[in-house]
Enzyme design. Structure first.
Site, mmCIF file in Angstrom:
data_model
loop_
_atom_site.group_PDB
_atom_site.id
_atom_site.type_symbol
_atom_site.label_atom_id
_atom_site.label_comp_id
_atom_site.label_asym_id
_atom_site.label_seq_id
_atom_site.Cartn_x
_atom_site.Cartn_y
_atom_site.Cartn_z
ATOM 1 N N ASP A 182 -3.120 -1.622 -4.950
ATOM 2 C CA ASP A 182 -4.116 -0.486 -3.831
ATOM 3 C C ASP A 182 -4.205 0.501 -5.633
ATOM 4 O O ASP A 182 -3.589 0.643 -5.959
ATOM 5 C CB ASP A 182 -2.412 0.350 -3.378
ATOM 6 C CG ASP A 182 -2.715 1.581 -3.302
ATOM 7 O OD1 ASP A 182 -4.174 1.523 -1.893
ATOM 8 O OD2 ASP A 182 -1.772 1.404 -2.049
ATOM 9 N N TYR A 219 1.393 -0.808 0.033
ATOM 10 C CA TYR A 219 0.336 -0.043 0.077
ATOM 11 C C TYR A 219 0.520 1.427 0.334
ATOM 12 O O TYR A 219 2.056 1.605 0.294
ATOM 13 C CB TYR A 219 -0.933 0.505 1.361
ATOM 14 C CG TYR A 219 -2.044 -0.995 1.352
ATOM 15 C CD1 TYR A 219 -3.621 -1.159 0.546
ATOM 16 C CD2 TYR A 219 -1.974 -2.582 1.593
ATOM 17 C CE1 TYR A 219 -4.182 -2.128 0.497
ATOM 18 C CE2 TYR A 219 -2.718 -3.408 1.281
ATOM 19 C CZ TYR A 219 -3.404 -3.098 1.044
ATOM 20 O OH TYR A 219 -4.802 -4.264 0.913
ATOM 21 N N CYS A 220 0.011 2.120 -0.181
ATOM 22 C CA CYS A 220 0.835 3.548 -0.316
ATOM 23 C C CYS A 220 1.517 3.869 1.024
ATOM 24 O O CYS A 220 1.113 3.639 1.617
ATOM 25 C CB CYS A 220 -0.154 4.975 -0.893
ATOM 26 S SG CYS A 220 0.250 6.820 -0.877
ATOM 27 N N PRO A 221 2.797 4.686 0.642
ATOM 28 C CA PRO A 221 3.641 4.469 -0.239
ATOM 29 C C PRO A 221 4.402 4.060 -1.061
ATOM 30 O O PRO A 221 5.537 4.305 -1.735
ATOM 31 C CB PRO A 221 4.561 5.669 0.204
ATOM 32 C CG PRO A 221 5.067 5.645 1.358
ATOM 33 C CD PRO A 221 3.478 4.794 1.566
#
Length: 83
Positions: free
Chosen positions: A48, A21-23
């Site tokens: 994501d 998931y981000c980042p």
């Protein structure tokens, strides 16, 4: 730019960021493109949903070309030609 592709573009490298998931996906893309040369194509696979926003911005900011992207269920695939 194609949203759904019947045939995949040719690519030089694959980066699978599934489950991240981000980042993290963008950080991994940044590291991967450092090992590649201008004109090569990177395929990125992600799960994501934030990548639908982040990958085009990444390409725009670094002047890479997002040549194709595709969504298959909860999987996102991007093909990026490096500047």
């Amino acid at each position: 730019m194609a949203e759904n592709m019947e045939t995949l573009p040719d690519y030089d490298a694959l980066l699978d960021t599934s489950g991240l998931y981000c980042p993290e996906p963008i950080m991994m893309m940044h590291n991967k493109v450092r090992d590649m040369t201008s004109g090569q194509v990177l395929q990125v696979v992600a799960t994501d949903p934030a990548t639908t926003r982040d990958v085009p911005k990444f390409c725009q900011f670094l002047e890479h070309e997002l040549i194709a992207q595709e969504t298959l269920g909860e999987t996102y695939r991007y093909f990026i030609r490096l500047a």
